[in-house]
Design an enzyme around this catalytic site. Structure first.
Site, PDB file in Angstrom:
ATOM      1  N   GLU A   1      24.332  39.982  91.017  1.00 17.77           N
ATOM      2  CA  GLU A   1      25.172  40.393  89.842  1.00 17.77           C
ATOM      3  C   GLU A   1      24.566  38.428  89.682  1.00 17.77           C
ATOM      4  OE1 GLU A   1      27.527  39.054  88.073  1.00 17.77           O
ATOM      5  OE2 GLU A   1      29.219  40.015  88.773  1.00 17.77           O
TER       6      GLU A   1
ATOM      7  N   GLU B   1      23.988  27.541  82.232  1.00 19.58           N
ATOM      8  CA  GLU B   1      25.297  28.566  82.557  1.00 19.58           C
ATOM      9  C   GLU B   1      25.913  26.793  82.471  1.00 19.58           C
ATOM     10  OE1 GLU B   1      25.583  30.651  86.494  1.00 19.58           O
ATOM     11  OE2 GLU B   1      27.001  32.026  84.976  1.00 19.58           O
TER      12      GLU B   1
ATOM     13  N   LYS C   1      29.534  37.689 103.812  1.00 19.62           N
ATOM     14  CA  LYS C   1      29.830  36.642 103.958  1.00 19.62           C
ATOM     15  C   LYS C   1      30.676  36.596 102.828  1.00 19.62           C
ATOM     16  CE  LYS C   1      27.818  32.726 102.620  1.00 19.62           C
ATOM     17  NZ  LYS C   1      28.830  32.023 102.422  1.00 19.62           N
TER      18      LYS C   1
ATOM     19  N   CYS D   1      31.519  34.890  85.297  1.00 20.21           N
ATOM     20  CA  CYS D   1      30.016  34.889  85.140  1.00 20.21           C
ATOM     21  C   CYS D   1      29.618  35.591  83.912  1.00 20.21           C
ATOM     22  CB  CYS D   1      29.129  35.914  86.724  1.00 20.21           C
ATOM     23  SG  CYS D   1      30.333  37.782  86.702  1.00 20.21           S
TER      24      CYS D   1
HETATM   25  P1  NAI Z   1      25.179  30.149  94.920  1.00 24.68           P
HETATM   26  O1  NAI Z   1      25.024  31.091  94.152  1.00 24.68           O
HETATM   27  O2  NAI Z   1      24.705  28.551  95.673  1.00 24.68           O
HETATM   28  O3  NAI Z   1      26.470  30.553  96.069  1.00 24.68           O
HETATM   29  C1  NAI Z   1      27.266  31.539  95.913  1.00 24.68           C
HETATM   30  C2  NAI Z   1      26.955  32.583  97.061  1.00 24.68           C
HETATM   31  O4  NAI Z   1      26.202  32.604  98.047  1.00 24.68           O
HETATM   32  C3  NAI Z   1      27.853  32.119  97.861  1.00 24.68           C
HETATM   33  O5  NAI Z   1      28.581  32.411  99.330  1.00 24.68           O
HETATM   34  C4  NAI Z   1      27.090  30.813  99.276  1.00 24.68           C
HETATM   35  O6  NAI Z   1      27.151  30.430 100.871  1.00 24.68           O
HETATM   36  C5  NAI Z   1      25.888  32.038  99.208  1.00 24.68           C
HETATM   37  N1  NAI Z   1      24.786  30.985  99.665  1.00 24.68           N
HETATM   38  C6  NAI Z   1      24.230  30.330  98.774  1.00 24.68           C
HETATM   39  N2  NAI Z   1      22.919  29.854  99.320  1.00 24.68           N
HETATM   40  C7  NAI Z   1      22.787  30.637 100.021  1.00 24.68           C
HETATM   41  C8  NAI Z   1      20.957  30.872 100.398  1.00 24.68           C
HETATM   42  N3  NAI Z   1      20.109  30.380 100.384  1.00 24.68           N
HETATM   43  N4  NAI Z   1      21.051  32.440 101.287  1.00 24.68           N
HETATM   44  C9  NAI Z   1      22.162  33.362 101.039  1.00 24.68           C
HETATM   45  N5  NAI Z   1      24.008  33.354 100.794  1.00 24.68           N
HETATM   46  C10 NAI Z   1      23.291  32.072  99.850  1.00 24.68           C
HETATM   47  O7  NAI Z   1      26.545  29.338  93.878  1.00 24.68           O
HETATM   48  P2  NAI Z   1      27.252  27.972  94.097  1.00 24.68           P
HETATM   49  O8  NAI Z   1      25.934  27.126  94.754  1.00 24.68           O
HETATM   50  O9  NAI Z   1      28.417  28.249  94.475  1.00 24.68           O
HETATM   51  O10 NAI Z   1      27.481  28.216  92.639  1.00 24.68           O
HETATM   52  C11 NAI Z   1      26.430  27.178  91.817  1.00 24.68           C
HETATM   53  C12 NAI Z   1      26.094  27.547  90.078  1.00 24.68           C
HETATM   54  O11 NAI Z   1      25.859  29.208  90.213  1.00 24.68           O
HETATM   55  C13 NAI Z   1      27.808  27.281  89.849  1.00 24.68           C
HETATM   56  O12 NAI Z   1      28.168  26.445  88.857  1.00 24.68           O
HETATM   57  C14 NAI Z   1      27.771  29.110  88.861  1.00 24.68           C
HETATM   58  O13 NAI Z   1      26.815  28.320  87.614  1.00 24.68           O
HETATM   59  C15 NAI Z   1      26.704  29.924  89.203  1.00 24.68           C
HETATM   60  N6  NAI Z   1      27.709  31.142  90.476  1.00 24.68           N
HETATM   61  C16 NAI Z   1      27.513  32.443  89.448  1.00 24.68           C
HETATM   62  C17 NAI Z   1      28.533  33.093  89.689  1.00 24.68           C
HETATM   63  C18 NAI Z   1      28.579  34.880  89.258  1.00 24.68           C
HETATM   64  O14 NAI Z   1      30.015  35.267  89.573  1.00 24.68           O
HETATM   65  N7  NAI Z   1      27.775  34.571  88.896  1.00 24.68           N
HETATM   66  C19 NAI Z   1      29.483  32.982  91.130  1.00 24.68           C
HETATM   67  C20 NAI Z   1      29.276  31.728  91.457  1.00 24.68           C
HETATM   68  C21 NAI Z   1      28.731  30.193  91.129  1.00 24.68           C
END
Ligand code: NAI
Ligand code: MG
Length: 442
Positions: free
Chosen positions: A206, A337, A131, A240
């Site tokens: 990650e 973060e 996804k 990240c």
């Molecule tokens: P998120 O962690 O919620 O989203 C990342 C992925 O997980 C997306 O594909 C999303 O659709 C999916 N996802 C969301 N909720 C889920 C659930 N309950 N079950 C399974 N999959 C789910 O991150 P978001 O909301 O886009 O961003 C929020 C914060 O997260 C950012 O401001 C940043 O601080 C952090 N982040 C860190 C990343 C990294 O590379 N470590 C990448 C993206 C966000």
């Protein structure tokens, strides 16, 4: 849709997992070539979808081809072992694929995360249900079409464009054997819970970071300041492992802040498709609001804005590269973060003090340090609790070097040989053998 994808992946697994490894490897090499041949299109899609500068997106795509090629090379070099127990058994191990693997990726490096995930999974004979992030679905769809074009069989790679709940269906699915996730620590925690509450699928994560970047008195300041600037402002801070906590030793503190300010103010921010642009738009309104929220918190907490500290007055989600000084360890802008072009700067006196400060975090993804003293470089690198340490450089990623988190920055490693471990399981086979030569000795 998740169920349909799993059925397709299960069907494809029957042949893909039993194919000659070099067949899989060759297809992956062809895929890498096809990505390179279409690099400009993919980079444009990525800029358009994410908002990042095209110049940087080109760099992403170049890396994507390298990652796929690197793991293609591994496909026919996955070995088990024989174990000489000399007790009347012939014993060997095999490294077998897991089956259908779930993968959930974020929006900051959409295609690069696609490659980090599919590379090791394909090489080891698994099939994939992935996804993509809701705000950046396009590049993975195009690149996965290329996979079909070069002959990777239908059902091996299945891409779903969807929101969080689609990801949750993957994490909970009873016949998905593993889930690999990149994103926020909060969502990572939920994914682990869902895996635990369903079929105990294997989990690699990650997650977020708040990585320290240290400049010692004896550093080459030209390099250190350049790298500190790149370490936070690269990809608009949506990284990240961004070096978001700067620690500068007292003798050079004022000079570093002064020079970093000049660097930050010289960063070309604007239209991602202008090739002069280094910092494009933040990826979404949600992320823009989050960053501006933290800037407000920082000001309220009493941190000093050295430069930036505001949204740029123009259409689009642009934030001025921002430096906060006079911060302390209890401030939210130092602990949490932000995921934007915002760095905090702290003065320190001794090596012991800065090691303690650097490790004062629940995260542990990256770290940088600048010194011309090799002994100090090794000593401090050993003492820092993080999955990567970069010395006199930062964010120096390489497809053959493992990357991942200590503490709440995650579990498991991606890239390098270690990246393959997440996608195989070891089977030990023991065969009773005759004649019993071993008895003669007893
Ligand atoms: P998120 O962690 O919620 O989203 C990342 C992925 O997980 C997306 O594909 C999303 O659709 C999916 N996802 C969301 N909720 C889920 C659930 N309950 N079950 C399974 N999959 C789910 O991150 P978001 O909301 O886009 O961003 C929020 C914060 O997260 C950012 O401001 C940043 O601080 C952090 N982040 C860190 C990343 C990294 O590379 N470590 C990448 C993206 C966000
Ligand atoms: Mg979220």
């Amino acid at each position: 849709d998740v169920e349909k994808a799993v059925v397709a992946a299960e069907e494809a697994f029957k042949t893909w997992s039993l194919a000659e490894p070099s067949y899989r490897g060759n297809l992956m090499l062809k895929l890498a070539d096809k990505i390179e041949a279409n690099a400009e299109l993919l980079a444009s899609i990525e800029s358009n979808d994410n908002g990042k500068a095209l110049a940087l997106a080109r760099g992403d795509v170049a890396l994507v081809a390298k990652v796929i090629r690197y793991y293609g090379g591994w496909a026919d070099k996955i070995y088990g072992t024989t174990i000489d127990t000399n007790d009347g058994f012939f014993t060997y191990t095999r490294r077998e694929p897991l089956g259908v693997c779930g993968q959930i990726i974020p929006w900051n490096f959409p295609l690069l995360m696609w490659s980090w995930k599919i590379g090791p999974a394909l090489a080891t004979g698994n099939t994939i249900v992935m996804k993509t992030a809701e705000s950046t679905p396009l590049s993975a769809l195009v690149a996965s079409e290329y996979a079909k074009d070069v002959g990777i069989p239908p059902g091996v790679i299945n891409i779903l464009s969807g929101y969080g709940p689609t990801g949750a269906q993957i994490a909970k699915h009873m016949r998905i054997k593993k889930v690999a996730f990149t994103g926020s620590t909060a969502t990572g925690r939920k994914i682990m819970e869902m895996a635990a509450g369903s079929n105990l699928k294997k989990v690699t994560l990650e997650l977020g970071g708040k990585s320290p970047h240290i400049i010692f008195n004896d550093a080459d300041l030209d390099t250190a300041v350049d790298v500190a600037s790149l370490g936070i402002f690269y990809n608009s801070g949506e990284v990240c492992s961004a070096g978001s906590r700067l620690y500068v030793q007292e003798e050079v503190y004022d000079e570093v802040i002064e020079r970093l300010k000049a660097k930050a103010e010289a960063i070309p921010v604007g239209d991602p498709f202008n090739l002069e642009t280094f910092q494009g738009a933040q990826t979404s309104k949600q992320q823009l609001d989050k960053i501006l929220g933290y800037i407000k918190v920082g000001k309220e907490e009493g941190a000093r804005v050295v430069t930036g500290g505001e949204r740029l007055d123009r259409p689009g989600y642009f934030v001025a590269p921002t430096i906060f000084a006079d911060v302390n360890e209890n401030m939210r802008i130092v602990k949490e973060e932000i995921f934007g072009p915002v760095i905090t700067a702290t003065k320190f006196k001794t090596v012991d003090e800065v090691v303690k400060l650097a490790n004062n975090t629940e995260y542990g993804l990256g770290a940088g340090l600048h010194t011309t003293d090799i002994n100090k470089a090794i000593d401090v690198s050993n003492k820092i609790h993080s999955g990567s340490v970069w010395v006199n450089t930062y964010n120096a990623f390489h497809e053959s070097v493992p990357f991942g988190g200590f503490n709440q920055s995650g579990m498991g490693r991606e890239m390098g040989q270690q990246g393959l471990d997440n996608y195989t399981q070891v089977k030990a086979v023991r065969m009773k053998i005759e004649p019993k030569h071993w008895l003669a000795l007893i």
